[in-house]
Write a protein that holds these residues in place. Structure first.
Motif, short mmCIF file in Angstrom:
data_model
loop_
_atom_site.label_atom_id
_atom_site.label_comp_id
_atom_site.label_asym_id
_atom_site.label_seq_id
_atom_site.Cartn_x
_atom_site.Cartn_y
_atom_site.Cartn_z
N THR A 175 0.83 -1.21 0.00
CA THR A 175 0.00 0.00 0.00
C THR A 175 0.87 1.25 0.00
OG1 THR A 175 -1.77 -1.14 1.19
CG2 THR A 175 -1.79 1.26 1.25
N THR A 176 1.91 1.25 0.83
CA THR A 176 2.79 2.42 0.91
C THR A 176 3.58 2.60 -0.37
OG1 THR A 176 2.99 1.97 3.29
CG2 THR A 176 4.54 3.54 2.34
N ALA A 177 4.02 1.49 -0.97
CA ALA A 177 4.75 1.58 -2.25
C ALA A 177 3.85 2.13 -3.35
CB ALA A 177 5.29 0.21 -2.63
N CYS A 178 2.59 1.69 -3.36
CA CYS A 178 1.63 2.21 -4.35
C CYS A 178 1.39 3.71 -4.14
CB CYS A 178 0.31 1.45 -4.25
SG CYS A 178 0.36 -0.22 -4.91
N LEU A 179 1.35 4.13 -2.88
CA LEU A 179 1.18 5.54 -2.58
C LEU A 179 2.34 6.36 -3.14
CD1 LEU A 179 -0.14 7.95 -1.09
CD2 LEU A 179 1.14 7.26 0.95
N ALA A 180 3.56 5.89 -2.90
CA ALA A 180 4.74 6.60 -3.41
C ALA A 180 4.70 6.67 -4.94
CB ALA A 180 6.01 5.89 -2.94
N ALA A 181 4.33 5.56 -5.58
CA ALA A 181 4.26 5.53 -7.04
C ALA A 181 3.18 6.47 -7.57
CB ALA A 181 4.01 4.09 -7.51
N GLN A 182 2.04 6.53 -6.87
CA GLN A 182 0.96 7.42 -7.29
C GLN A 182 1.37 8.89 -7.18
OE1 GLN A 182 -2.21 6.10 -4.75
NE2 GLN A 182 -3.08 4.74 -6.30
N ILE A 238 4.28 10.11 -7.54
CA ILE A 238 5.22 10.42 -8.61
C ILE A 238 4.53 10.43 -9.97
CG2 ILE A 238 7.24 9.54 -9.85
CD1 ILE A 238 8.23 8.50 -7.10
N ASP A 239 3.80 9.36 -10.29
CA ASP A 239 3.26 9.20 -11.64
C ASP A 239 1.96 9.98 -11.86
OD1 ASP A 239 3.44 7.60 -14.24
OD2 ASP A 239 1.41 7.09 -13.57
N ARG A 240 1.06 9.97 -10.89
CA ARG A 240 -0.25 10.58 -11.09
C ARG A 240 -0.35 12.00 -10.54
NH1 ARG A 240 -4.48 5.51 -9.96
NH2 ARG A 240 -3.91 4.33 -11.83
N GLU A 241 0.32 12.26 -9.42
CA GLU A 241 0.29 13.59 -8.84
C GLU A 241 1.36 14.49 -9.45
OE1 GLU A 241 -1.69 14.89 -6.34
OE2 GLU A 241 -2.93 13.07 -6.36
N ILE A 286 9.47 -0.98 -9.03
CA ILE A 286 8.93 -2.11 -9.79
C ILE A 286 7.58 -1.75 -10.40
CG2 ILE A 286 7.93 -4.43 -9.51
CD1 ILE A 286 10.27 -4.94 -7.53
N ILE A 287 6.79 -0.99 -9.66
CA ILE A 287 5.49 -0.53 -10.17
C ILE A 287 5.68 0.45 -11.33
CG2 ILE A 287 3.45 0.84 -9.57
CD1 ILE A 287 3.75 -0.33 -6.69
N LEU A 288 6.65 1.36 -11.19
CA LEU A 288 6.80 2.45 -12.15
C LEU A 288 7.70 2.12 -13.34
CD1 LEU A 288 7.37 5.35 -9.58
CD2 LEU A 288 5.33 5.05 -11.01
N ASP A 289 8.73 1.34 -13.12
CA ASP A 289 9.80 1.18 -14.11
C ASP A 289 9.83 -0.23 -14.69
OD1 ASP A 289 12.05 1.26 -15.64
OD2 ASP A 289 13.46 1.62 -14.00
N PRO A 290 9.47 -0.40 -15.96
CA PRO A 290 9.50 -1.74 -16.57
C PRO A 290 10.89 -2.34 -16.58
CG PRO A 290 9.06 -0.03 -18.22
CD PRO A 290 8.98 0.64 -16.89
N GLY A 291 11.94 -1.51 -16.56
CA GLY A 291 13.31 -2.04 -16.53
C GLY A 291 13.59 -2.87 -15.30
#
Length: 549
Positions: free
Chosen positions: A313-320, A322-325, A349-354
């Motif tokens: 949940t926290t990792a998804c928050l960080a990714a959101q 960066i990517d959505r906000e 891992i959520i944000l970067d396909p590499g």
């Protein structure tokens, strides 16, 4: 010290090996400085080679003159040895206990291991910070590599090279280091190519009860913000825990001093709480006498899946963020070496396909765990069976791998590696012939001269035959951000680790292997069909009479 001094009885004949759901084997038991070996003259019988460093605890009991030694391993295996003769059994047990609890890192097997394979690629040089920075330079000129920590004196848990904002000089970094726990000043963790937002990580600020301020720290993290943009500070502690830290000289960023940053607290458990969670989970998985209700109750009581959910949940928050906000993020807890790294790694891992490729994931582990100062030697000293009271031990890296497996299971085509790769990393973090996970920091690894004296795990993994075994046959490169579900019904128990030593998991493995064969066969058929279609299309262009409506 000589290993021979610790081995009271080096060899015993007529030892019977019992393993769950596997045939009984009788053979000769040998103890060497680093291995417990049981070999048999029976045909088609696999020898047992067990690293002493993989042994978490042993239990012994006697029935008359027949001794039983139960060996519980850090990879969650349990085996039983039947040894005739009380003296031989006691000697073997005390020898195993002594050899499996060596304090000196330099006496561990990686310093004695000599590879039987050709080292095609030296893993120690595969993921150097300066090489990773070249990729960053191709995307932006706003960052630089600083050598301010080249002798590890500024921050013992940081590598010699760190990426920092270009406009911040080394003198400023030195002042910020005195304001952050363990000298862990904010450094770049990830640059989001899509919008130029970044994720940084650090230790907690040392504000204390007096609300100490550091203008250099404010300047450093504000340098990561775009004009008119705000940032998010994700603190991996509950607000009350962060408040209590003030009394010990720690604390958190005050809004008055960081007006462009919004602080969010997300409670992620640490240390002995995680270790107890693992112990309860493994205990539940190994007790097959429970009813369904009792099993589910014990599984829930372990809180393991809850920990997985909170981290994801926290990792998804960080990714959101960066990517959505379109906002930059700073992540820290207390030290910045445990829950912080779980969050920054999973967000990438959520944000970067590499990071979802085999090499990319290795680079992530090197950058965000090994070079970022996760204390593997301390955290993985014991596993779920240890009789000693946990102090520094905690399954932080195992929890991270479990979270990765959850995402892999939800997006089975977006990862180049398969589950076996994650299990391999779990095993080698706790016990290995390779030096990759030895030590607690880059400074310790340099002091131990690991690149010169040991072999890297990546040298083994990146051989063609091993890569083939670890490659996901379903993989199709996916350049999109992937958003895993954290709903309770979406998170499953990782059977490949916690249930793999029982029959049901072996059946699952066999079913998976069969599925892989079917997939590969279907791919071959599809290739042939596509080839025939191309040939037919070519014929149609050459002769209109062959056109099929």
């Amino acid at each position: 010290m000589e290993f021979a001094e610790l081995i009271k009885t080096p060899r015993v004949d007529g030892v019977v090996l019992h393993r769950p759901f596997m045939p009984t084997v009788e053979g000769t038991l040998c103890l060497t400085g680093h291995h417990l070996i049981l070999s048999s003259r029976q045909d088609n019988t696999e020898e047992l080679w067990l690293l002493h460093s993989n042994i978490d605890s042993i239990e012994k009991r006697f029935v008359g003159s027949l001794g039983h030694i139960t060996v519980k391993c850090k990879d969650l295996r349990m085996i039983q040895l039947e040894i005739t003769g009380m003296e031989e059994c006691l000697n073997i047990a005390s020898s195993i206990e002594a050899l499996s609890t060596l304090d000196s890192v330099s006496l561990m097997y990686p310093f004695f291991y000599r590879p039987m394979f050709e080292v095609i690629e030296d893993g120690w040089n595969s993921f150097l910070p300066q090489n990773a920075f070249k990729d960053l330079e191709s995307m932006t000129d706003e960052w630089r590599l600083s050598e301010v920590n080249k002798d590890f004196s500024l921050c013992p848990s940081y590598p010699p090279l760190v990426a920092v904002p270009k406009d911040v000089d080394d003198e400023t970094l030195k002042k910020v280091a005195t304001f952050r726990h363990g000298g862990r000043f904010p450094v770049l963790s990830y640059y989001h190519k899509k919008n130029g937002m970044v994720m940084m990580r650090a230790g907690q600020p040392l504000t204390g009860t007096n609300g100490r301020r550091c203008k250099e720290d404010e300047k450093l993290i504000n340098a990561t913000l775009r004009p008119g943009k705000r940032g998010y500070i994700i603190d991996t502690r509950a607000i009350n825990v962060a408040q209590q830290a003030k009394a010990r000289g720690g604390g958190f960023e005050l809004e008055a001093n960081y007006p462009q940053w919004r602080r969010i607290h997300k409670a992620i458990e640490r240390y002995n709480v995680l270790q107890e969670s693992l112990i309860k989970l493994v205990e539940a998985c190994n007790d097959q006498s429970h009813s369904m209700d009792r099993w589910l109750s014990k599984l829930e009581a372990s809180n393991w899946q809850t920990n997985v959910k909170e981290i994801l949940t926290t990792a998804c928050l960080a990714a959101q963020c960066i990517d959505r906000e379109g906002a930059s993020v700073l992540v820290h807890g207390t030290e910045g070496t445990d829950s912080t790294l779980q969050v920054t790694s999973l967000a990438q891992i959520i944000l970067d396909p590499g990071c979802r490729t085999i090499k990319g994931f290795q680079s992530l582990v090197e950058r965000e765990w090994l070079q970022a100062g996760h204390p593997f030697q301390q955290r993985c000293a014991q596993s779920a069976f240890s009789n000693s009271k946990p102090r520094y031990e905690a399954p932080v890296f195992l929890l991270f791998l479990d979270c990765v497996w959850q995402i892999l299971r939800q997006f089975p085509c977006s990862f180049e590696f398969n589950e076996s790769f994650l299990v391999l990393l779990f095993e080698h973090a706790y016990a290995s012939q390779f030096g990759t996970f030895l030590g607690n920091s880059a400074a310790e690894r340099a002091r131990l001269c690991l690149p010169e004296k040991t072999v890297s795990l990546w040298s083994w993994v990146n051989r063609p035959q091993e890569l083939e075994r670890l490659t996901n046959p379903l993989y199709e490169p996916n350049s999109l951000v992937i958003w895993p579900s954290v709903a309770p019904q979406s998170l499953l128990l990782w059977e490949g680790v916690f249930l793999r030593w029982n029959r049901s998991s072996k059946c699952l493995d066999e079913a998976y292997e069969e599925m892989v064969h079917i997939i590969e066969y279907n791919k071959e058929l599809q290739t042939k069909v596509n080839s025939l279609r191309r040939q037919l299309a070519q014929l149609e262009t050459e002769d209109p009479l062959l056109h099929t409506p």
